[in-house]
Enzyme design. Structure first.
Site, PDB file in Angstrom:
ATOM      1  CB  THR A 185       5.831   0.389  -4.968  1.00 42.71           C
ATOM      2  OG1 THR A 185       5.144  -0.567  -4.140  1.00 42.71           O
ATOM      3  CG2 THR A 185       7.268  -0.062  -5.161  1.00 42.71           C
ATOM      4  N   GLY A 186       3.740   2.472  -3.091  1.00 40.94           N
ATOM      5  CA  GLY A 186       2.359   2.943  -2.992  1.00 40.94           C
ATOM      6  C   GLY A 186       2.271   4.455  -3.128  1.00 40.94           C
ATOM      7  CG  MET A 187      -1.060   7.921  -4.097  1.00 37.64           C
ATOM      8  SD  MET A 187      -2.838   7.996  -4.403  1.00 37.64           S
ATOM      9  CE  MET A 187      -2.833   8.072  -6.172  1.00 37.64           C
ATOM     10  CB  VAL A 188       1.193   7.333   1.455  1.00 35.25           C
ATOM     11  CG1 VAL A 188       1.926   8.015   2.610  1.00 35.25           C
ATOM     12  CG2 VAL A 188      -0.272   7.767   1.453  1.00 35.25           C
ATOM     13  NE  ARG A 238       0.992  -6.522  -5.695  1.00 33.22           N
ATOM     14  CZ  ARG A 238       0.392  -6.406  -4.513  1.00 33.22           C
ATOM     15  NH1 ARG A 238       0.451  -7.411  -3.651  1.00 33.22           N
ATOM     16  NH2 ARG A 238      -0.247  -5.309  -4.171  1.00 33.22           N
ATOM     17  CB  CYS A 261      -5.170  12.362   5.846  1.00 28.02           C
ATOM     18  SG  CYS A 261      -6.568  11.326   5.364  1.00 28.02           S
ATOM     19  CD  GLN A 281     -12.036  12.557   4.449  1.00 29.01           C
ATOM     20  OE1 GLN A 281     -12.738  12.596   5.459  1.00 29.01           O
ATOM     21  NE2 GLN A 281     -11.121  11.613   4.276  1.00 29.01           N
ATOM     22  N   GLY A 303      -7.157   9.724  -1.041  1.00 32.43           N
ATOM     23  CA  GLY A 303      -7.169   9.108   0.282  1.00 32.43           C
ATOM     24  C   GLY A 303      -7.460   7.618   0.228  1.00 32.43           C
ATOM     25  CE  LYS A 324      -9.364   5.047  10.364  1.00 32.91           C
ATOM     26  NZ  LYS A 324      -8.948   5.029   8.945  1.00 32.91           N
ATOM     27  CG  HIS A 331      -8.758  14.848   2.695  1.00 33.11           C
ATOM     28  ND1 HIS A 331      -8.960  14.245   1.477  1.00 33.11           N
ATOM     29  CD2 HIS A 331      -8.310  13.867   3.530  1.00 33.11           C
ATOM     30  CE1 HIS A 331      -8.659  12.957   1.564  1.00 33.11           C
ATOM     31  NE2 HIS A 331      -8.251  12.698   2.790  1.00 33.11           N
TER      32      HIS A 331
END
Length: 329
Positions: free
Chosen positions: A9-12, A37, A126, A153, A157, A205, A234
Site C-alpha cells: 500500500t506504500g508508494m514504491v 492497520r 535509487c 532528488q 524518494g 550509501k 532524481h
C-alpha cells in the site's frame, strides 16, 4: 509462482504492482502484504482486487518470491523469516545492502553473481542505481579513479507525506511536514541523517554501494545529495575521472549500447534528460556528455531516472525476472 509484495500500500509498493503487471511477470498468486492497520484493505492488480494480509499470514502462504518495500526495520526482522520458510526476498530497504553475505544487485551489471543460495537479495539505493548503470560499462574500458556526484532528488524518494507537503505548500495550505523546512521554492542539502563524518547517510550509501556493485574498492566517490521540489525523478551531475583517456564518441557509443540506458544528448535541439520526462519510464537517461576541461581524463555526465521505477520497483522486478529465467527460484 506465488509472489508477495510487502509494503503493497506504500508508494514504491504500488509501483511494484504496476511494474509486475506491465511486464507480465508470471504470477499465479499475488499476496499483497502491509502493516496491521492496512490488513483487510484491497489493492488492485490486473483488474482483480486482492485483500491485504499480515506478514505472518504471508509467510505461512510460502511465496516463491517476496518483494519488500516496507522499510529497514521491517526487513531486518522479517526478511530472514521469509528466507527461512524458503522464500527468496528482494529487499528495497538499506537493511542488507552492505551486509558482506548479501548480494547488492543491478541486473544489467551483476545479476550473474546470483545463485539459488541467495535468499535475501538487496536492491540498491535509487540514486546509486541510476549512476552505476552508466558508470559500470565505462569503468570496464577506462578504469574509474574518482567520482564526484551532486544529486537533485525528487520528494517521491521520501514518500507520500513529502509529496503532500509539496502540494500543500504549492497551494498555500498549512499541513503536516515531512521535512524540517519548506520544500516548495527551496533546496534542502540533507537527505537522511548525518553521520559522524559530516556526510549524510544518503551520501555515504552512494559511496559504499557504488564500490560494492561495480566490485572495485579502489574507486573514490564523494557525494552531495539535495532534495528539490520535483516529483518525476532524481537528477545527478556526475564528474568521473578515469585512469585512461577517452574519445567522447566512444563514451556515447558505450552508453548507447548499454541495456537500460537512453542517451539524450543533442544540445543543438536543447535535448537533455529532465525528471519531468523521465517520470513513468524504466530507462536511465544520460546527457550533457562533455569533457571536463579543468583536468585530464575526466568526464561530466547528467543522469536522470524515475526513482520509483528503475530506482526501486523496476530494478527489484528485473531481479525477480532474472531469478525465474535462470531457474534460481
Amino acid at each position: 509462482m506465488k509472489v508477495a509484495v510487502v509494503g503493497a500500500t506504500g508508494m514504491v509498493g504500488e509501483v511494484m504492482l504496476k511494474v509486475l503487471a506491465e511486464r507480465n511477470f508470471p504470477i499465479t498468486e499475488l499476496i499483497p502484504v502491509a502493516s496491521e492497520r492496512s490488513v483487510g484493505k484491497e489493492v488492485e492488480y490486473k483488474g482483480t482486487k486482492y485483500k491485504v494480509v499480515s506478514l505472518e499470514t504471508a509467510v505461512s502462504m510460502k511465496p516463491e518470491i517476496a518483494l519488500f518495500s516496507a522499510g529497514g526495520d521491517t526487513s531486518k526482522i522479517w526478511a530472514p523469516v521469509f528466507a527461512e520458510a524458503g522464500t527468496t526476498v528482494i529487499d528495497n530497504s538499506s537493511a542488507w545492502r552492505m551486509d558482506p553475505t548479501k548480494k547488492l544487485v543491478v541486473p544489467e551489471i551483476n545479476a550473474g553473481e546470483l545463485t539459488k543460495d541467495d535468499k535475501i537479495i538487496a536492491n540498491p539505493n535509487c540514486s546509486t542505481i541510476q549512476m552505476v548503470l552508466a558508470l559500470a560499462p565505462l569503468h570496464k574500458k577506462y578504469n574509474i579513479k574518482r567520482v564526484v556526484v551532486s544529486t537533485y532528488q525528487s520528494v517521491t524518494g521520501t514518500g507520500v507525506k513529502a509529496v503532500k507537503q509539496l502540494e500543500n505548500e504549492y497551494a498555500g495550505i498549512e499541513g503536516e511536514m515531512a521535512y524540517k523546512y519548506p520544500i516548495h521554492r527551496n533546496a534542502i542539502p540533507q537527505i537522511d541523517v548525518f553521520e559522524d563524518n559530516g556526510y549524510t547517510k544518503e551520501e555515504m550509501k552512494m559511496t559504499r554501494e557504488t564500490k560494492k556493485i561495480i566490485g572495485d574498492d579502489s574507486i573514490q566517490v564523494t557525494a552531495t545529495t539535495v532534495r528539490i521540489p520535483t516529483v518525476g525523478g532524481h537528477s545527478e551531475a556526475v564528474n568521473v575521472e578515469f585512469t585512461n583517456d577517452y574519445e567522447l564518441a566512444d563514451i556515447r557509443t558505450i552508453l548507447e549500447e548499454t541495456d537500460g540506458i537512453t542517451v539524450q544528448d543533442n544540445i543543438a535541439l536543447f535535448d537533455y534528460p529532465m525528471p519531468l520526462y523521465a517520470e513513468g519510464k524504466d530507462d536511465v537517461f544520460v546527457g550533457r556528455i562533455r569533457r571536463d576541461e579543468s583536468q585530464p581524463n575526466t568526464l561530466n555526465l547528467w543522469i536522470v531516472a524515475d526513482n520509483l521505477r528503475k530506482g526501486a520497483a523496476t530494478n527489484a522486478v528485473q531481479i525477480a525476472e532474472y531469478l525465474v529465467e535462470n531457474k534460481l527460484v
